[in-house]
Every structure is written in C-alpha cells, then in structure tokens.
Design an enzyme around this catalytic site. Structure first.
Site, short mmCIF file in Angstrom:
data_model
loop_
_atom_site.label_atom_id
_atom_site.label_comp_id
_atom_site.label_asym_id
_atom_site.label_seq_id
_atom_site.Cartn_x
_atom_site.Cartn_y
_atom_site.Cartn_z
N HIS A 213 0.81 -1.22 0.00
CA HIS A 213 0.00 0.00 0.00
C HIS A 213 0.85 1.27 0.00
O HIS A 213 0.31 2.38 -0.18
CB HIS A 213 -0.96 0.00 1.20
CG HIS A 213 -2.29 0.59 0.90
ND1 HIS A 213 -2.47 1.67 0.05
CD2 HIS A 213 -3.55 0.28 1.33
CE1 HIS A 213 -3.75 1.98 -0.03
NE2 HIS A 213 -4.43 1.14 0.74
N ARG A 214 2.14 1.15 0.19
CA ARG A 214 3.00 2.32 0.05
C ARG A 214 3.12 2.73 -1.41
O ARG A 214 3.31 3.91 -1.74
CB ARG A 214 4.40 2.03 0.61
CG ARG A 214 4.46 1.74 2.09
CD ARG A 214 5.85 1.32 2.50
NE ARG A 214 6.32 0.14 1.76
CZ ARG A 214 7.53 -0.38 1.88
NH1 ARG A 214 8.42 0.17 2.73
NH2 ARG A 214 7.88 -1.45 1.19
#
Length: 469
Positions: free
Chosen positions: A441-442
């Site tokens: 999700h980064r």
C-alpha cells in the site's frame, strides 16, 4: 613430485556466505578435467553444481555430504601433477597462481564469474598512418571466483604401499538410497560395518547404527519410520524428527518475515467466470503453434498480468526506502512460485511482457520443471518485478499471498471449479476461478490495485479483450 591444491567453496552468487554439501560427483582416486562437475551444493536459493578449475587426480574429500561450510573453506584436494611432469625444482605454485616463476592462469569456472574477453581492439593509427604500439603488453584478465590453496605433502617412499585409511579418505560402500537414509537419521556411514557381500552397507545396518546412537531405543524399519525421517535427525523414542532450518527454507522464511513486517499488505479478491478462457485453451491446443506446448491457465494469467501492468504500472514498481524513491520498471520479470522438495522457490521469466502466449507457456513449463528437479540457478531467482502463485493446483480456492521482497504485488490463482453462475439472467454451470491480489500500500493505492485486479479478471473472463490493450 605431486602438486596438491585445495578447491575452496566458491561464491556462486552475489552475497553467498555458506552452503550445504549435497552430493559428491567424484571420489578419491578419480581423474578430473578442467571445468568438470565435482560437487553439488545447496545455497539459500537453489541447488548448484560446481566445476573444478584444474585437471588432476582427486586425493581427498574434505567435507561430508550434509555438512554446511562457509565460502572459502577448502572442500576438495587435487593432485594437479599426478605423473610428476612438472619441470625443474622450483617451489610449488602459490595460492595466487605462481608456478616455476611464471604466472599460472586459473581456468574460469563454467557459468560463474565474468569471462575474459577474446575480442581485441584494433591498434590506433598515428598521424603518419602507422599503427601505434602499446608501451607494454596488456595484462590478461583472469576471471575466477575461487582462490587456489596450495597444500604441499611429503612424497612417500616408492615402496610404501600402505593404503590411506583415514576417515576423510575412506569412502563407505552403500547405494544412494542407503546414503540418503543415513543422512536423514544422522548416521555417519564411515562408522558402520556393512553386512552385505563385499562389505556393502544395507538399510538394516543403518537402522542398527541409529538404534545404537539412541542408547538402544528400537528403530522401526517400516515405511512409517522412513517417511518420518525424510530429513533431519529422527528420534524413534519420541517419534519426532528435528530438521535444521537452513538452505532454501531458511532464506524463504526470512524473506517472508521481512516482507510481512515491512510492506503494509492489502489483499483483494475477485471471482471470475473463466469459461471463455478454457474454451479458447481447448481451441488453441489443436493448433500447430501449441502442439508441443503445455498450455495451462497459469500461462493465460501470466499474459493477463503483463497486459494489465501496462495500464497500472504501479504494481510493477518497487519502494526503495534507502533512496526515498519509487522505482518503476519498464519490463516484467515474472516470478512463478514453485513448490519443490527443498521448499518454495520463485524463478523468473525474464522480459515476460515481450513474449507471446505460446512463448510464455513454454518458458513457464521449462522453468517449473527445472525448479522441481532442484536445478534452478541462483541467478534465475533474482530481480523479479511481479509474482504469480498458483494455489489452485492443490485444490485451494484462494489465499492471502505475501509479497516477495523487491516487488510490490503478487497474484494468487485459485482452483477452477464447475459452479452455478448467472449468464444473461439465467443460471448456468460455468468454470469459475477466484483471484487474490496482495499489494504494497505504500506503492499501490486501493484504486490502482482494484483496477489491476479487475483488468486481469476481465482478460481471463474474455480473452478477446486483449486486443484492446
């Protein structure tokens, strides 16, 4: 006089620190040639065969199968001048390669290290037209991953014919399955007396030796005991076995822990009607292009991933924490997770995005076969950009896969099942598969991950969509 050299464990891939000796391909007394395979080792990534850079006669095996040694440790001794043909009385060659006052070139190991270039640059012409002559001849680059370790042994008298019976030189007589059993039970075959003709060690001999090592505890020789002792040390008293954490298993475990606690994982799921894909598969199988290719749903998924990544390049990028950057890759090195006897390995199909469906299917078939045979090279598992794991082959519907380090997404394929499905408002039996996508999700936002998963699903549900990409 004889000239002895010790062959050290080489660094077969960048960063290798240790490896386990799996199997010797030679024994004391064998003649070897340059670049002949002499040993198979297991690194943290794969099983690798090592060639030797000299010709000569093997005099000693310094490490037993099953033993883990550090890079640079001598594992084999070779007499490189068994016939006493070396001229003069100059001192023996040193580890740096000097012999009789001259530099001795170490032959490069096949498949490892850079090769000395055979191409020569044309001499530059001076203003007058004559080629310039270099002031000194160039020094030839000798590429080798190992350093010779010189061992000088005193020559025995000619009439001294006493055989070397030291444990390192003694090679027990036993068939490969018996050797494997001994390794599993932790029995040193050099301490076992063979009961068969000619002193050959049998399975019963190994079980008796294991029984003695456990203070008289009974050891079953049935299939249950053999199965329970597939690896590590087996304790028949507790009916438990302990397996050292090493090799592929150790590397995989560490990588998964690092990934799980470094990258914030998000997993999304999608159920897809893949009936059109399976119908296309049956049709393509009857064409000449796919006559000799094993066309699997995995190949279709691989092609779909490569196409979908062009619309959502974030899934093919990586978070570089040290540089504070997100690195986007303009190529897809597609990892295919493969279960092997040594554990999970993920070899890569290089530039998978540049391959046709038939080429992808052939590449995946070759890659997985090599992995199951334990012959995947360490280089084949480096620098992936995206991974597919096919849990459906085990009859599993879905899962939450962990992202491989250095990547940002992984797709899991579930089993294809006949299920009730609504088609044009009516209930029908269709071929249905579940997909699960885990992403970092980064790098990948929810919208991007969802779009990518939907694109892959659409391509599998209707392969004709591929012409729109």
């Amino acid at each position: 006089m004889p000239e002895y050299k010790q062959f050290p464990l080489a660094d077969t891939a960048e960063g290798l620190t240790e490896a386990e000796i799996l199997d010797w391909k030679v024994k004391p007394g064998d003649e070897v040639t340059v670049n002949q395979i002499v040993v198979e080792i297991e690194t943290a990534k794969a099983a690798v065969e090592l060639p030797i850079p000299w010709a000569g006669v093997v005099t000693e095996l310094l490490v037993e199968p099953g033993q883990t040694v550090e890079v640079g440790t001598p594992i084999l001794t070779v007499d490189v001048d068994p016939h006493g043909t070396a001229s003069g009385s100059a001192p023996a060659a040193t580890a740096a390669g000097e012999a009789n006052g001259d530099e001795e070139e170490m032959k490069p190991l096949v498949g490892y290290g850079s090769k000395a270039s055979s191409a020569k640059r044309r001499p530059r012409k001076k203003a007058g037209g004559a080629p310039s002559t270099p002031a000194a001849p160039p020094v030839a680059a000798v590429a080798t991953p190992v350093q010779a370790v010189e061992v000088v042994k005193p020559r025995q008298p000619a009439d001294d014919k006493v055989a070397d019976t030291t444990p390192a030189a003694y090679v027990p007589l036993a068939k490969p399955p018996v050797r494997k059993l001994a390794k599993e039970l932790g029995v040193d075959l050099r301490t076992v007396t063979g009961s068969a003709d000619g002193g050959v060690i049998t399975r019963e001999d190994v079980y008796r030796a294991a029984e003695g090592a456990t203070n008289g505890a009974a050891v079953s020789s049935g299939p249950a005991a053999a199965t329970a002792a597939q690896a590590g040390s087996y304790d028949p008293a507790t009916r438990e076995r302990r397996v050292p954490i090493r090799g592929v298993r150790k590397a995989t475990a560490q990588a998964m822990v690092n990934s799980a606690y470094t990258a914030p994982h998000v997993t999304e799921f999608l159920t897809v009607d893949v009936t059109p894909m399976m119908e296309l598969r049956d049709k393509l199988r009857r064409t000449p292009e796919f006559a000799d290719v094993k066309l699997t749903p995995l190949a279709f998924a691989a092609k779909a991933v490569c196409l979908a990544a062009t619309r959502t390049p974030d899934v093919n990028a990586v978070w570089d924490d040290a540089a504070g950057e997100i690195v986007y890759k303009d190529y897809v090195h597609l990892g295919i997770a493969a279960a092997t006897p040594r554990g999970l390995v993920v070899p890569k199909v290089r530039d998978a995005d540049a391959l046709s469906l038939a080429e992808l299917a052939a590449a995946i078939g070759e890659l997985t076969a090599t992995a199951r045979d334990g012959k995947t090279t360490p280089e084949a598992m480096l620098n992936g950009t995206f991974t597919i794991t096919n849990v459906g082959v085990f009859g599993v519907d879905t899962g939450t896969p962990i992202i491989n380090p250095g990547e940002s997404a992984i797709l899991a394929l579930g089993a294809i099942r006949d299920m009730p499905w609504v088609v044009d408002g009516e209930l029908a039996v269709r071929k249905v598969m579940q997909l699960s996508l885990s992403f970092d999700h980064r790098v990948v936002d929810g919208q991007q991950g969802s779009q990518f998963l939907a694109d892959v699903g659409a391509l599998l549900a209707d392969p004709a969509m591929a012409i729109t990409y």
